[in-house]
Design an enzyme around this catalytic site. Structure first.
Site, PDB file in Angstrom:
ATOM      1  N   SER A  89       0.819  -1.209   0.000  1.00  9.10           N
ATOM      2  CA  SER A  89       0.000   0.000   0.000  1.00  9.10           C
ATOM      3  C   SER A  89       0.857   1.265   0.000  1.00  9.10           C
ATOM      4  CB  SER A  89      -0.914   0.006   1.230  1.00  9.10           C
ATOM      5  OG  SER A  89      -0.147  -0.195   2.394  1.00  9.10           O
ATOM      6  N   THR A 143      -1.425   3.468   4.330  1.00 11.75           N
ATOM      7  CA  THR A 143      -0.426   4.524   4.427  1.00 11.75           C
ATOM      8  C   THR A 143       0.541   4.367   5.592  1.00 11.75           C
ATOM      9  OG1 THR A 143      -2.196   5.944   3.706  1.00 11.75           O
ATOM     10  CG2 THR A 143      -0.274   7.028   4.653  1.00 11.75           C
ATOM     11  N   THR A 177       2.006   6.999   0.521  1.00 11.19           N
ATOM     12  CA  THR A 177       1.016   5.972   0.175  1.00 11.19           C
ATOM     13  C   THR A 177       0.959   5.756  -1.330  1.00 11.19           C
ATOM     14  OG1 THR A 177      -1.278   5.279   0.549  1.00 11.19           O
ATOM     15  CG2 THR A 177      -0.955   7.539  -0.145  1.00 11.19           C
ATOM     16  N   ARG A 210      -7.287   9.698  -8.782  1.00  8.09           N
ATOM     17  CA  ARG A 210      -7.784   9.835  -7.403  1.00  8.09           C
ATOM     18  C   ARG A 210      -6.629  10.149  -6.443  1.00  8.09           C
ATOM     19  NH1 ARG A 210      -6.560   7.418  -2.239  1.00  8.09           N
ATOM     20  NH2 ARG A 210      -8.450   7.381  -0.973  1.00  8.09           N
ATOM     21  N   THR A 220      -4.277   7.185   8.734  1.00  9.24           N
ATOM     22  CA  THR A 220      -4.142   6.064   7.824  1.00  9.24           C
ATOM     23  C   THR A 220      -5.523   5.450   7.627  1.00  9.24           C
ATOM     24  OG1 THR A 220      -2.904   4.021   7.389  1.00  9.24           O
ATOM     25  CG2 THR A 220      -3.631   4.371   9.646  1.00  9.24           C
ATOM     26  N   GLY A 221      -5.711   4.781   6.507  1.00  6.70           N
ATOM     27  CA  GLY A 221      -7.008   4.163   6.256  1.00  6.70           C
ATOM     28  C   GLY A 221      -7.742   4.825   5.110  1.00  6.70           C
TER      29      GLY A 221
HETATM   30  N1  GLY Z   1      -5.017   6.798   3.357  1.00  8.16           N
HETATM   31  C1  GLY Z   1      -4.552   6.616   2.053  1.00  8.16           C
HETATM   32  C2  GLY Z   1      -5.488   6.910   1.000  1.00  8.16           C
HETATM   33  O1  GLY Z   1      -6.696   6.825   1.209  1.00  8.16           O
HETATM   34  O2  GLY Z   1      -5.052   7.220  -0.099  1.00  8.16           O
END
Ligand code: GLY
Length: 332
Positions: free
Chosen positions: A45, A188, A206, A216, A239-240
């Protein structure tokens, strides 16, 4: 003196950064920790090994921050491996805060940063599997079963560097809960450091959500969303699922709570509680906030179980459970 990073892959990242923390180089420390995660192919990730977007191409986002007047950010890198390093150059060598897309890669080229292949064989195979199985373009994190062939995936800690010493002092690693073993995606790396001279710094890197709509960008490179540092107050990172964090200006929210007198634990708890209240949540949604106070105290809170923080300080390295989890359900 302390460095904290999201997820247990942060254990290795923190270790690589610790000499900088001890030498009073917080900014070098967060850059080194994020660079470690970027380069690790088993972290899918972040950086090399990160899962690609719906077009099969990896794009990387990241930022770095010392203070409101000293921050830098890049989004949509496709030819450079270390977003935090490029973001630091933006911060130090331009009058701007954020560069995006092909122009950010071109800036990195002009800075003499070496280009790199971002797509690993494993990530390419995961993408091809997703396409073969009729993968839908879904900008939410790990949509049900069409991503990697699992039922709803959400970022859940995989105990990187698993070692009993690092997980609460047990002599053998605690077993993975059954529902955790089938989840494998992390998210992340957010990293916060308070160095030997008392300088605070933060970095965040990330590859974004797997198979995202090309273009995006999530919370991670956006100052105040994935990362915020105020040297007078403290620092926070997230994160998330970026879309949940962005609607709250998450990292800024945490630091502002601390500015008003909340402890790091109170501030991160308030942020995830608000997240749980604010959105119609789906099973794959997960997010966590990590905060480090000006005095070195730290805390994390997660929306759901499965998140851990990696810590390195004078007491050594360890992975710790969050101080608060908003929703008790382990799966749905
Ligand atoms: N937290 C990383 C993302 O949504 O890109």
């Amino acid at each position: 003196m302390r460095i904290v990073s999201t997820w247990s892959f942060g254990l290795r990242a923190n270790e690589s950064a610790w000499p900088h923390v001890a030498a009073g180089r917080a900014l070098d420390a967060v850059e080194a920790a994020c660079a470690y995660a970027d380069a690790a192919p088993d972290i899918d990730s972040v950086g090399f090994g990160g899962l690609p977007d719906a077009s099969g191409r990896v794009s990387l986002d990241g930022c770095v921050m010392l203070s409101p007047g000293q921050c830098g950010s890049v989004a949509g890198l496709r030819t450079h491996l270390h977003p935090v390093t490029v973001a630091r150059r933006v911060m130090e060598r331009t009058p701007h805060v954020m560069l995006v897309g092909a122009d950010a890669d071109a800036f990195a080229d002009r800075e003499g940063l070496v280009q790199a292949e971002l797509l690993s064989d494993e990530a390419r195979a995961a993408y091809e599997k997703w396409r073969r199985e009729g993968g839908v373009v879904d900008q939410s994190r790990d949509g049900p079963s069409r991503t990697l062939g699992f039922d709803p995936l959400r970022p859940v800690d995989r105990r990187h560097g698993d070692d009993g010493r690092l997980f609460g002092g047990a002599t053998t690693p605690p077993p993975l809960p059954a529902d955790e073993a089938r989840w494998r995606h992390h998210d992340t790396i957010g990293c916060l450091a308070l160095d030997a001279r008392g300088t605070l710094a933060g970095g965040c890197s990330t590859s974004g959500t797997p198979f995202k709509v090309p273009g995006r960008v999530g919370d991670s490179p956006i100052i105040g969303h994935g990362l915020y540092v105020d040297p007078e107050v403290g620092a926070a990172t997230a994160t998330g699922t970026g879309e949940l964090i962005m609607g709250l200006c998450g990292a800024f929210l945490v630091v502002e709570s601390m500015r008003r007198g909340a402890t790091p634990a109170e501030a991160v708890r308030e942020a995830v509680t608000r997240m749980a209240r604010t959105y119609t949540l789906q099973a794959h949604h997960q997010a966590a906030f990590l905060a480090l106070g000006r005095d070195g105290t730290f805390a994390a809170a997660a929306l759901r179980p499965g998140y851990r923080t990696s810590v390195r300080d004078a007491d050594g390295a360890r992975a710790v459970e969050p101080d608060f989890v908003a929703l008790a359900d382990p799966v749905g």
